[in-house]
Design a protein around this motif. Sequence first.
Motif, mmCIF file in Angstrom:
data_model
loop_
_atom_site.group_PDB
_atom_site.id
_atom_site.type_symbol
_atom_site.label_atom_id
_atom_site.label_comp_id
_atom_site.label_asym_id
_atom_site.label_seq_id
_atom_site.Cartn_x
_atom_site.Cartn_y
_atom_site.Cartn_z
ATOM 1 N N UNK A 431 0.828 -1.207 0.000
ATOM 2 C CA UNK A 431 0.000 0.000 0.000
ATOM 3 C C UNK A 431 0.862 1.257 0.000
ATOM 4 N N UNK A 522 -13.670 8.922 7.465
ATOM 5 C CA UNK A 522 -13.116 7.927 8.358
ATOM 6 C C UNK A 522 -11.979 8.553 9.152
ATOM 7 N N UNK A 530 -4.886 9.415 -6.906
ATOM 8 C CA UNK A 530 -4.530 8.376 -7.870
ATOM 9 C C UNK A 530 -3.027 8.401 -8.097
ATOM 10 N N UNK A 534 -2.198 4.187 -11.646
ATOM 11 C CA UNK A 534 -3.650 4.041 -11.654
ATOM 12 C C UNK A 534 -4.231 3.530 -10.355
ATOM 13 N N UNK A 536 -5.200 3.525 -6.322
ATOM 14 C CA UNK A 536 -5.681 4.557 -5.423
ATOM 15 C C UNK A 536 -4.806 4.539 -4.176
ATOM 16 N N UNK A 538 -4.321 6.352 -0.265
ATOM 17 C CA UNK A 538 -5.088 7.108 0.722
ATOM 18 C C UNK A 538 -4.240 8.241 1.286
ATOM 19 N N UNK B 37 -7.551 -3.252 -5.738
ATOM 20 C CA UNK B 37 -8.496 -2.501 -4.938
ATOM 21 C C UNK B 37 -7.759 -2.084 -3.676
ATOM 22 N N UNK B 38 -7.773 -0.776 -3.388
ATOM 23 C CA UNK B 38 -7.054 -0.267 -2.224
ATOM 24 C C UNK B 38 -7.924 -0.406 -0.977
ATOM 25 N N UNK B 39 -7.380 -1.087 0.007
ATOM 26 C CA UNK B 39 -8.148 -1.258 1.250
ATOM 27 C C UNK B 39 -8.244 0.067 1.993
ATOM 28 N N UNK B 40 -9.388 0.302 2.626
ATOM 29 C CA UNK B 40 -9.587 1.536 3.374
ATOM 30 C C UNK B 40 -9.774 1.180 4.844
ATOM 31 N N UNK B 41 -8.745 1.402 5.663
ATOM 32 C CA UNK B 41 -8.875 1.045 7.079
ATOM 33 C C UNK B 41 -9.993 1.852 7.731
ATOM 34 N N UNK B 43 -13.188 1.512 7.206
ATOM 35 C CA UNK B 43 -14.428 1.510 6.435
ATOM 36 C C UNK B 43 -15.288 0.339 6.898
ATOM 37 N N UNK B 47 -17.188 -3.055 2.821
ATOM 38 C CA UNK B 47 -16.525 -2.281 1.774
ATOM 39 C C UNK B 47 -15.143 -2.885 1.580
ATOM 40 N N UNK B 50 -11.387 0.713 -2.356
ATOM 41 C CA UNK B 50 -11.748 1.658 -3.405
ATOM 42 C C UNK B 50 -10.878 1.400 -4.621
ATOM 43 N N UNK B 51 -11.401 1.743 -5.776
ATOM 44 C CA UNK B 51 -10.600 1.585 -6.983
ATOM 45 C C UNK B 51 -10.795 2.788 -7.892
ATOM 46 N N UNK B 52 -9.943 2.879 -8.880
ATOM 47 C CA UNK B 52 -9.912 4.018 -9.781
ATOM 48 C C UNK B 52 -10.758 3.705 -11.009
ATOM 49 N N UNK B 57 -12.732 7.978 -7.676
ATOM 50 C CA UNK B 57 -12.478 6.924 -6.703
ATOM 51 C C UNK B 57 -13.815 6.323 -6.267
ATOM 52 N N UNK B 59 -16.019 3.120 -4.346
ATOM 53 C CA UNK B 59 -15.910 2.005 -3.411
ATOM 54 C C UNK B 59 -16.396 0.681 -4.021
#
Lengths: 559, 176
Positions: A431, A522, A530, A534, A536, A538, B37-41, B43, B47, B50-52, B57, B59
Amino acid sequence: MNRVILARGLLLPLASMTPELEKIHALFLAEAEEQLATLEQGLLALERTSGPQPLASLLCTLHTFKGGAGSVGLTAAVELAHLLEDLLTLLEARAVVLHAGLGSLMLQAVDVLREQVGLEPASESAQRLPAQEVRRLLESTLKASQPAQTRAAAPERPASPAEPSAHREHTLRVGLGRLDRMLDLTGEIAIARGRLAEMLGQAHRYTPQQLLEAHRDGDRLYLDLQELVMKVRMVPIGRTFQPFVRTVRDLGLAMGKQVRCELSGEDVEVDTTIAELIRDPLTHLVRNAMDHGMETPEVRQARGKEPTGTLSLRAVHDAGTLLIQVVDDGAGLDRERIAARARALGMLGAEETPDDGALLRLILAPGFSTAERITELSGRGVGMDVVKRNVEALRGTVSVDSTPGQGTTFSLRLPLTLSIIEGFNVAVGAETYVIPLQNVLECVELPSAESRPGRTGVFSLRGSALPYLRLREHFGLGGSTPARENLVVIGHERGLAGLAVDTLLGQGQTVIKPLGRFCQGLPGLSGSTLLGDGRVALILDVPALLHQVLQAAPPAAVA
Amino acid sequence: MSEETSAATQYLSFILAGEEYALGILRVKEIIEYDTVTRVPGAPVWVRGVFNLRGSVVPVVDLTVKLGLPSIQLTRRSCIVVVEVRQGNEDIVLGLLADAIGQVIELGPEDVAPPPAFGTPVHVDYLLGMGRVGTARKFILLLDIDKVLSGQEVLSATALRAPPGEDTERTTGKVA
């Protein structure tokens, strides 16, 4: 469409609202808003210093407004503007004297005009008069001051205020110079792209360095363009400040307080979104200062101060952020009352005596209000936490500073723009996270000998203890910690802290993308961006992240 | 909602935990391959991240978690069904993770039966009905995607927003 509803209340029949007419109307609205604001400021200035100069320009503005209103068929507004014009002519001829009552009447007339053209009135004071009443008062004032002249009384027409249009188009005036430069840059970029495409087509004839250089040329132009586009979104904060002069005047009159409103840094430029979203928090702070901070002239004199108080709105660029301050020279915050109230609410233990800063911060907590009586101004069940929340939503911070007997200063620190930040990219496992560069102080290596397993730890940074948070553990990412970790040292309210990450990827411009409904707001995350490939990434919300850690720490460790 | 009223409606079916489900095709914006897919802590658990999606962006919702089904094993056929969902007054775009895409089917009103009171793998409230398909008279579960993602879930997502310890409930007793 809102504008069609608007038309129904006026003279334009519903069916006649063609797209062209709609455009004309939108243009008129944008202009009218500006003209009425100018008018209001002019009237307020007139109250302070009466002279022939401001009057001439006021009459001119009013005349232009009248013409515009006439062309879109707003007869009621034209008539009222005409009355106002007559009154101003009398003022110019010194046939009437400007006093507070007349000033209020004229300002209210401006509000009525706003209402009649479909804009939101600026003042929301309880003693606002209905349109007809304002008109009647204006007429009687005119009649009283010029008995010789007989004016044919206009037939009584029920004034139908246009519905305030909630979805007015958001427009921005842009200097032609800037637009020209943008056009130039797009042209230059087109040329650079063409050149690069040509070179790539015959790539064998060029070295990678040459190709990269050609790409960089285009890139530089692109960055210029990006900066310019951002600048175009910037507006002077003065436009946001101006209406508060009126608010202060009206509130002062209503509460029997003499307050002068001073503005500074009006030409400081901010993102138009920020200029808009900062209005509510400022309204809150100004009202709060007027209600709680400012004393009556008698009290002020008894305390050895000037009877007229000063409330200042200041804006200044400070270290890449925007600093907005609401400063009053009133009574200051009552520490004992805040502490007592906090104890009553259970936010503070009976024995606890927080330091001054922490005590003052309490007034920003949800549900906190020291108002003993519920007043029209502040007793609406909302406290200063609204200010805090709104400012934090803009990725800003609020701080309070107060000297007893000498006044209170609220400082709002905001980012200059909402859409692009300088970010520092770090990686944890697969990540990537972005830390806003403004939070980053330095980066150091965390040798395995000094790292402790677990979510948090302490590192000796040049002899002083630096607490750190390991992102891998905090976010529950799993995987194993590498032998060498890196620490990003970040600054926060109480000092320094570190974020332990796997690798440092370096800094760059980050375009902020909202996270969408299910992942919004959150704790610890302020958005996403981005990456070049490509994916994502955070964006970390550093203050919130540290807040979370402090909250989670056992109380003994915090103290 | 048009898919309930019009004469014959097209549905897109997809596989979730071995069962075939379907959505009104007008809701489906596109189908894309499952990529990073980027994990969102922090969330909601359902879920996935999120992805592009071409610059915005978006979910990704793991319906198996949401509906309490056995969880998905990612395979080569895993994909994301991008849908538009009505939430309150706004339309939001999100991705639904599916094991595989089924087919596009056309169902007339006579082909759709109301869901039985119990026995379906997901709660009856989340279903628009059961579609009978083909000569085998196989049933396909028609999902009411708005209901699946509505109300309390949004609340629980916003509840996470308030940092722990800032609620003032515990203080109310002391005021008196």
